[in-house]
Design a protein around this motif. Sequence first.
Motif: not given
Length: 320
Positions: A159-163, A282-286, A301-316, A318-320
């Motif tokens: 589970k990626c995401g902020p603490p 949404r980030f890379r389809g997920k 409540s909807g937000f634009p898709p994320a262009l970058a994701y700063p949490f656990q960058a090495d575990q983002q 993968s594109p679907s």
Amino acid sequence: MAERRGEDVVSEFLKQNPHLAQWVESLRGQCETNKQWRGRKEFILRNLESFPTVLPDVSSPSLDRLLSLSMVWANHVFLGCIYPQSVMNKVNEMAEGIVVDEIQVRKTRDEIMGKGKRTATSDKEMDNSIKKLKAGNTEVESKAGGRAAVRSGGSGTFKCGPPPQAPTEHQPFFNRLYKAVAWKLVSAGGFGPNLDHFEILRACIESSKASLSCVFVPLKDIPDLPAGRAQKEGQVCELRCQTVYMGTGYGRDEDSARAMASKEALKIFQSRKVTVKICRRRFRGKDVEDLVLVDDQLRNSGFPPALAYPFQADQQPSPS
């Protein structure tokens, strides 16, 4: 945009809120100098929104507390008075952004008597503090490594995401930023389409000892946008501060996209308060959990898709 002096900002604020002018002047103490009163008046006006039950010419516990805190700050700044650290932390946070020129540096009796003396005890305490700091850093790194191992182990899912505690940790900074933006807009004459929204946002964030992060992606490279918009040429800009998402903008080039994103971010500060929350994006389809700055208005409540994701960058994801 050039910074305006505190009295200019206060004058502009009172022009926009004339019903407060006579009332706030009635709060001046008989022994206060012009400089002391200018500073304390700005302190009171800057913090009115934090005391929503305060009404002009109406006595209340909230007004008494606000005035007491303003006197604590003024006594400390102008007279060198010292109060318990918790009180000092409170008034210093409330005074964020107030600039007072030519403050005389004063020292306490203990500082004067102890000048030039450094005992073996103080050296030992400093050494112990350094050791504790190093040990704390090692412990944090060890815990972080353990969390990463847990997330990447087992079934291969994570589970990626902020603490969970991240919103609480970030909220004090954005409370201060809210005040800085509010007073910057007052000095600019209010929120409007002709402002340099990016410059205002950047200046407020830098005055709060942070930086604004801008990420650009070509519009055609974003899979989660509506089909009609995805066919258009242009750039998309996403703004973050301290990993917290603030806004997205679209434009023909990077400058226009950044300007639109800044305008959207500043709109959030038009409400009575801002809040850091963990929301789904949404980030890379997920779907992922992201730190988002929101206001107290009822919005989609909807937000634009994320262009970058700063949490656990090495575990983002993968594109679907």
